[in-house]
Design a protein around this motif. Structure first.
Motif, PDB file in Angstrom:
ATOM      1  N   GLY A  15      42.194   1.905  -3.276  1.00  0.00           N
ATOM      2  CA  GLY A  15      41.144   2.888  -3.390  1.00  0.00           C
ATOM      3  C   GLY A  15      40.742   3.151  -4.830  1.00  0.00           C
ATOM      4  N   GLU A  16      41.726   3.235  -5.721  1.00  0.00           N
ATOM      5  CA  GLU A  16      41.430   3.449  -7.138  1.00  0.00           C
ATOM      6  C   GLU A  16      40.653   2.274  -7.718  1.00  0.00           C
ATOM      7  N   TRP A  17      41.063   1.034  -7.349  1.00  0.00           N
ATOM      8  CA  TRP A  17      40.329  -0.148  -7.823  1.00  0.00           C
ATOM      9  C   TRP A  17      38.904  -0.119  -7.312  1.00  0.00           C
ATOM     10  N   PHE A  18      38.724   0.243  -6.051  1.00  0.00           N
ATOM     11  CA  PHE A  18      37.398   0.257  -5.461  1.00  0.00           C
ATOM     12  C   PHE A  18      36.491   1.241  -6.196  1.00  0.00           C
ATOM     13  N   VAL A  19      37.004   2.423  -6.482  1.00  0.00           N
ATOM     14  CA  VAL A  19      36.204   3.428  -7.187  1.00  0.00           C
ATOM     15  C   VAL A  19      35.842   2.949  -8.587  1.00  0.00           C
ATOM     16  N   SER A  20      36.804   2.330  -9.275  1.00  0.00           N
ATOM     17  CA  SER A  20      36.551   1.917 -10.656  1.00  0.00           C
ATOM     18  C   SER A  20      35.684   0.662 -10.745  1.00  0.00           C
ATOM     19  N   ALA A  21      35.815  -0.263  -9.767  1.00  0.00           N
ATOM     20  CA  ALA A  21      35.120  -1.547  -9.858  1.00  0.00           C
ATOM     21  C   ALA A  21      33.847  -1.633  -9.032  1.00  0.00           C
ATOM     22  N   GLN A  22      33.772  -0.890  -7.928  1.00  0.00           N
ATOM     23  CA  GLN A  22      32.638  -1.040  -7.015  1.00  0.00           C
ATOM     24  C   GLN A  22      31.730   0.189  -6.951  1.00  0.00           C
ATOM     25  N   CYS A  23      32.168   1.291  -7.533  1.00  0.00           N
ATOM     26  CA  CYS A  23      31.369   2.515  -7.514  1.00  0.00           C
ATOM     27  C   CYS A  23      30.850   2.822  -8.923  1.00  0.00           C
ATOM     28  N   VAL A  24      29.858   3.673  -8.984  1.00  0.00           N
ATOM     29  CA  VAL A  24      29.286   4.100 -10.257  1.00  0.00           C
ATOM     30  C   VAL A  24      29.315   5.622 -10.297  1.00  0.00           C
ATOM     31  N   ARG A  25      29.716   6.171 -11.422  1.00  0.00           N
ATOM     32  CA  ARG A  25      29.719   7.626 -11.579  1.00  0.00           C
ATOM     33  C   ARG A  25      28.555   8.007 -12.482  1.00  0.00           C
ATOM     34  N   VAL A  26      27.602   8.737 -11.937  1.00  0.00           N
ATOM     35  CA  VAL A  26      26.451   9.170 -12.719  1.00  0.00           C
ATOM     36  C   VAL A  26      26.645  10.622 -13.134  1.00  0.00           C
ATOM     37  N   GLU A  27      25.960  10.980 -14.201  1.00  0.00           N
ATOM     38  CA  GLU A  27      26.097  12.348 -14.691  1.00  0.00           C
ATOM     39  C   GLU A  27      25.525  13.319 -13.668  1.00  0.00           C
ATOM     40  N   SER A  28      26.287  14.346 -13.365  1.00  0.00           N
ATOM     41  CA  SER A  28      25.821  15.358 -12.423  1.00  0.00           C
ATOM     42  C   SER A  28      26.049  16.737 -13.024  1.00  0.00           C
ATOM     43  N   PRO A  29      25.084  17.617 -12.893  1.00  0.00           N
ATOM     44  CA  PRO A  29      25.226  18.939 -13.497  1.00  0.00           C
ATOM     45  C   PRO A  29      26.331  19.746 -12.836  1.00  0.00           C
ATOM     46  N   SER A  30      26.959  20.597 -13.615  1.00  0.00           N
ATOM     47  CA  SER A  30      27.964  21.494 -13.071  1.00  0.00           C
ATOM     48  C   SER A  30      27.299  22.523 -12.169  1.00  0.00           C
ATOM     49  N   LEU A  31      27.994  22.906 -11.115  1.00  0.00           N
ATOM     50  CA  LEU A  31      27.474  23.941 -10.227  1.00  0.00           C
ATOM     51  C   LEU A  31      28.020  25.318 -10.582  1.00  0.00           C
ATOM     52  N   GLU A  32      28.778  25.387 -11.673  1.00  0.00           N
ATOM     53  CA  GLU A  32      29.398  26.649 -12.064  1.00  0.00           C
ATOM     54  C   GLU A  32      28.373  27.764 -12.233  1.00  0.00           C
ATOM     55  N   LYS A  33      27.173  27.411 -12.681  1.00  0.00           N
ATOM     56  CA  LYS A  33      26.149  28.434 -12.917  1.00  0.00           C
ATOM     57  C   LYS A  33      25.701  29.109 -11.627  1.00  0.00           C
ATOM     58  N   LEU A  34      26.016  28.464 -10.486  1.00  0.00           N
ATOM     59  CA  LEU A  34      25.632  29.038  -9.199  1.00  0.00           C
ATOM     60  C   LEU A  34      26.716  29.926  -8.606  1.00  0.00           C
ATOM     61  N   ARG A  35      27.883  29.969  -9.256  1.00  0.00           N
ATOM     62  CA  ARG A  35      29.002  30.730  -8.699  1.00  0.00           C
ATOM     63  C   ARG A  35      28.602  32.190  -8.418  1.00  0.00           C
ATOM     64  N   GLY A  36      28.053  32.862  -9.436  1.00  0.00           N
ATOM     65  CA  GLY A  36      27.687  34.261  -9.278  1.00  0.00           C
ATOM     66  C   GLY A  36      26.642  34.471  -8.206  1.00  0.00           C
ATOM     67  N   GLN A  37      25.657  33.569  -8.147  1.00  0.00           N
ATOM     68  CA  GLN A  37      24.592  33.678  -7.147  1.00  0.00           C
ATOM     69  C   GLN A  37      25.155  33.536  -5.746  1.00  0.00           C
ATOM     70  N   TRP A  38      26.035  32.558  -5.544  1.00  0.00           N
ATOM     71  CA  TRP A  38      26.640  32.359  -4.221  1.00  0.00           C
ATOM     72  C   TRP A  38      27.472  33.569  -3.816  1.00  0.00           C
ATOM     73  N   LEU A  39      28.227  34.118  -4.748  1.00  0.00           N
ATOM     74  CA  LEU A  39      29.038  35.292  -4.435  1.00  0.00           C
ATOM     75  C   LEU A  39      28.156  36.483  -4.068  1.00  0.00           C
ATOM     76  N   GLU A  40      27.027  36.634  -4.752  1.00  0.00           N
ATOM     77  CA  GLU A  40      26.096  37.718  -4.434  1.00  0.00           C
ATOM     78  C   GLU A  40      25.501  37.552  -3.040  1.00  0.00           C
ATOM     79  N   PHE A  41      25.359  36.314  -2.594  1.00  0.00           N
ATOM     80  CA  PHE A  41      24.855  36.060  -1.245  1.00  0.00           C
ATOM     81  C   PHE A  41      25.894  36.376  -0.172  1.00  0.00           C
ATOM     82  N   GLY A  42      27.109  36.700  -0.601  1.00  0.00           N
ATOM     83  CA  GLY A  42      28.155  37.027   0.356  1.00  0.00           C
ATOM     84  C   GLY A  42      29.016  35.861   0.776  1.00  0.00           C
TER      85      GLY A  42
END
Length: 212
Positions: A15-42
């Protein structure tokens, strides 16, 4: 239902080989900025923590297409569901490749599955799904024969001398290992749409170097 925090399971060497050799990791924004908003939604803090943890670990991982499930999620990405009734326990697992009749979700105990209007856990964790796709890549590379079996014909599988493959953490979907063969049995869509004819098995035979 109180959600369970997903455990940080390790991938096998394959599995580790597959992720490193056959998959690509693209930059993705952190969702941390949504933490407060989600908590406010209950949304419960434990649910928010699960989504953020999933995104930190897997967000932006682009997987090669799987044989089944319309290729599976194209990119893993955690996000909340808009549907109020499923905000606690379930969250989105990834971006679809095509327009589909179901979504890919992570369930209350960390299961990876599909939601057709009916929740169907395929594997007990996202790691199980990744291991399954990695094993399919391995099997298709080394098998000398590939057979596809559908519907009621899969009732005779697996043969007695086959053992389950534990690393895929199978639920609705499962892999079985024999002396020189691997069998993948997929029942998720059949369960989700209540259509037994959609069950499918793929038998990878004559694996060079064995079925490991």
């Amino acid at each position: 239902m109180q959600p369970v925090i997903d455990s940080a399971e390790r991938l096998t060497r394959r599995g580790e080989w597959f992720v490193s050799a056959q998959c690509v990791r693209v930059e993705s924004p952190s969702l941390e900025k949504l933490r407060g908003q989600w908590l406010e939604f209950g949304i419960p803090a434990t649910q928010v923590a699960r989504v953020l943890d999933f995104q930190r670990r897997w967000g932006g991982l682009v997987l090669p297409p799987s044989v089944d499930y319309e290729g599976g999620p194209k990119m893993l990405w955690g996000d909340m569901l808009a549907e109020e009734s499923k905000r606690v326990g379930w969250f989105e697992a990834g971006i679809q490749r095509v327009s589909m009749a179901y979504d890919f979700l992570i369930g209350p105990a960390g299961e990876f599955g599909i939601d057709t209007g009916r929740w169907v856990p395929l594997h007990a964790s996202i790691e199980g799904w990744i291991e399954s796709v990695a094993l399919a890549h391995h099997a298709s590379t080394w098998a000398q024969q590939l057979s596809t079996i559908r519907g009621d014909a899969i009732d005779d599988l697996p043969p007695r001398d086959f053992e389950p493959v534990p690393e895929v953490r199978g639920l609705a979907d499962m892999w079985w290992r024999g002396p020189d063969s691997l069998i993948a049995i997929h029942t998720g869509e059949a369960v989700g749409f209540d259509q037994p004819r959609l069950r499918v098995a793929r038998v990878y035979g004559g694996l060079r170097g064995g079925s490991q």
